[in-house]
Write a protein that holds these residues in place. Structure first.
Motif, PDB file in Angstrom:
ATOM      1  N   TRP A  54       4.923  24.746 -33.432  1.00  0.00           N
ATOM      2  CA  TRP A  54       4.561  25.745 -34.441  1.00  0.00           C
ATOM      3  C   TRP A  54       4.655  25.124 -35.838  1.00  0.00           C
ATOM      4  N   PHE A  55       5.751  24.403 -36.096  1.00  0.00           N
ATOM      5  CA  PHE A  55       5.902  23.721 -37.384  1.00  0.00           C
ATOM      6  C   PHE A  55       4.771  22.713 -37.611  1.00  0.00           C
ATOM      7  N   SER A  56       4.423  21.964 -36.555  1.00  0.00           N
ATOM      8  CA  SER A  56       3.361  20.963 -36.673  1.00  0.00           C
ATOM      9  C   SER A  56       2.038  21.610 -37.078  1.00  0.00           C
ATOM     10  N   ILE A  57       1.729  22.744 -36.456  1.00  0.00           N
ATOM     11  CA  ILE A  57       0.458  23.421 -36.717  1.00  0.00           C
ATOM     12  C   ILE A  57       0.423  24.026 -38.114  1.00  0.00           C
ATOM     13  N   THR A  58       1.527  24.664 -38.518  1.00  0.00           N
ATOM     14  CA  THR A  58       1.512  25.481 -39.738  1.00  0.00           C
ATOM     15  C   THR A  58       1.991  24.746 -40.985  1.00  0.00           C
ATOM     16  N   GLY A  59       2.419  23.488 -40.846  1.00  0.00           N
ATOM     17  CA  GLY A  59       2.658  22.688 -42.041  1.00  0.00           C
ATOM     18  C   GLY A  59       4.094  22.517 -42.490  1.00  0.00           C
ATOM     19  N   THR A  60       5.065  22.833 -41.635  1.00  0.00           N
ATOM     20  CA  THR A  60       6.466  22.579 -41.974  1.00  0.00           C
ATOM     21  C   THR A  60       6.862  21.203 -41.453  1.00  0.00           C
ATOM     22  N   ARG A  61       7.350  20.329 -42.348  1.00  0.00           N
ATOM     23  CA  ARG A  61       7.771  18.987 -41.931  1.00  0.00           C
ATOM     24  C   ARG A  61       8.986  19.094 -41.013  1.00  0.00           C
ATOM     25  N   HIS A  62       8.982  18.311 -39.950  1.00  0.00           N
ATOM     26  CA  HIS A  62       9.994  18.468 -38.912  1.00  0.00           C
ATOM     27  C   HIS A  62      11.414  18.163 -39.369  1.00  0.00           C
ATOM     28  N   PRO A  65      14.571  20.617 -44.661  1.00  0.00           N
ATOM     29  CA  PRO A  65      15.680  21.576 -44.520  1.00  0.00           C
ATOM     30  C   PRO A  65      15.270  22.862 -43.809  1.00  0.00           C
ATOM     31  N   SER A  66      14.047  23.320 -44.051  1.00  0.00           N
ATOM     32  CA  SER A  66      13.572  24.549 -43.393  1.00  0.00           C
ATOM     33  C   SER A  66      13.508  24.385 -41.884  1.00  0.00           C
ATOM     34  N   ALA A  67      12.928  23.262 -41.430  1.00  0.00           N
ATOM     35  CA  ALA A  67      12.796  23.014 -39.998  1.00  0.00           C
ATOM     36  C   ALA A  67      14.164  22.839 -39.342  1.00  0.00           C
ATOM     37  N   ILE A  68      15.046  22.111 -40.009  1.00  0.00           N
ATOM     38  CA  ILE A  68      16.377  21.884 -39.451  1.00  0.00           C
ATOM     39  C   ILE A  68      17.136  23.207 -39.337  1.00  0.00           C
ATOM     40  N   ALA A  69      17.038  24.049 -40.371  1.00  0.00           N
ATOM     41  CA  ALA A  69      17.711  25.350 -40.326  1.00  0.00           C
ATOM     42  C   ALA A  69      17.162  26.212 -39.193  1.00  0.00           C
TER      43      ALA A  69
END
Length: 280
Positions: A54-62, A65-69
């Protein structure tokens, strides 16, 4: 003039899909039967991969801090639920979604990321709660059978009959004939579970199968709409012939969440959503 070679048509990935399913399905069914930590580990791994894609598709870097949280909240929420505290586990997932949005600076990608944390987190919660609740083993088998029957027979019925498109702008290959074929066979297989497993009210099982089949197809269309929104063909190449984990469990995720909502409306509890349904 020299004759130019015409490009070869790409081979169908049906063979790869069949091989992948033949390898993965027995493993999944076995872990469902085993239950406990083995099943919980399977569901948690699927949820983490789902959110990763989902992150990969929508643009959140893995590694942002957002992805890690978000991923940390998913893992902690699952562990807390398995440890017997589903309320706190659900609260952690909600907090993780909020943290993912805040840490992104309230960006557009952060909003999509937070929605992914909620969606994958609710799916994780639902699949764990359904398995551990009243009649959990039979119901999880029922859920998987309904979703798989919907997917398989929608594919083959659509290919055989063709006809008007279901939603051409989002998913050009899906047809109304396929959707109806998947629905009919999901009802047949779902009702069969009541005979083979529970000995309960066939009409209730058949009705649940119909509702969850429709929701499953809606979940499939939702993922297709998101991928088209971000101009992505497959969520990843994790599973040969199937794409990513999102491509494989999009319908299951939606159906599991909706099954829990049905259970709660019928009087089930947070920890045991199926307690209020007269399935036996």
């Amino acid at each position: 003039m020299p004759v130019q070679d015409t490009p070869a048509k790409p081979k169908s990935n049906l063979y790869q899909r069949v091989i992948s399913a033949a390898v993965l399905a027995p493993v999944v069914l076995g872990l469902i039967y085993w239950g406990g930590l083995a099943y919980a580990a399977l569901v948690l791994a699927a949820a983490v991969l789902f959110l990763w894609e989902w992150f990969s598709i929508t643009g959140t870097r893995h590694l942002s801090p957002s992805a890690i949280a978000g991923q940390a909240a998913l893992i902690c929420g699952g562990i807390l639920q398995v440890a017997g505290n589903p309320q706190l586990g659900l609260a952690v997932i909600l907090a993780g979604a909020g943290a993912a949005y805040v840490l992104s600076g309230f960006s557009r990608a952060g909003r999509w990321g937070a929605e992914g944390v909620l969606y994958s987190g609710f799916a994780l919660f639902s699949l764990l709660a359904l398995r551990s609740g009243t009649g959990g083993l039979i119901f999880i088998y029922f859920l998987f059978i309904v979703v798989w029957a919907t997917d398989i027979f929608a594919y083959f019925t659509g290919r055989a009959l063709g006809g008007p498109k279901l939603w051409a702008r989002v998913s050009p290959k899906k047809t109304w004939s396929g959707a109806l074929g998947g629905l009919v066979f999901a009802i047949i297989f779902g009702a069969g579970v009541s005979v083979a497993g529970s000995g309960g009210h066939m009409a209730i099982w058949a009705g649940l199968a119909a509702v969850l089949s429709i929701v499953s197809q809606a979940g499939d269309l939702l993922e297709s709409a998101i991928k088209r929104r971000f101009d992505v063909k497959d969520s990843s190449q994790l599973i040969p012939g199937h794409g990513g984990i999102m491509d494989r469990i999009d319908g299951l995720v939606a159906a599991a969440i909706f099954a829990v909502l049905i259970g709660w409306v019928a009087g089930g509890t947070l920890a045991d959503p199926l307690a209020g349904l007269a399935l036996n």
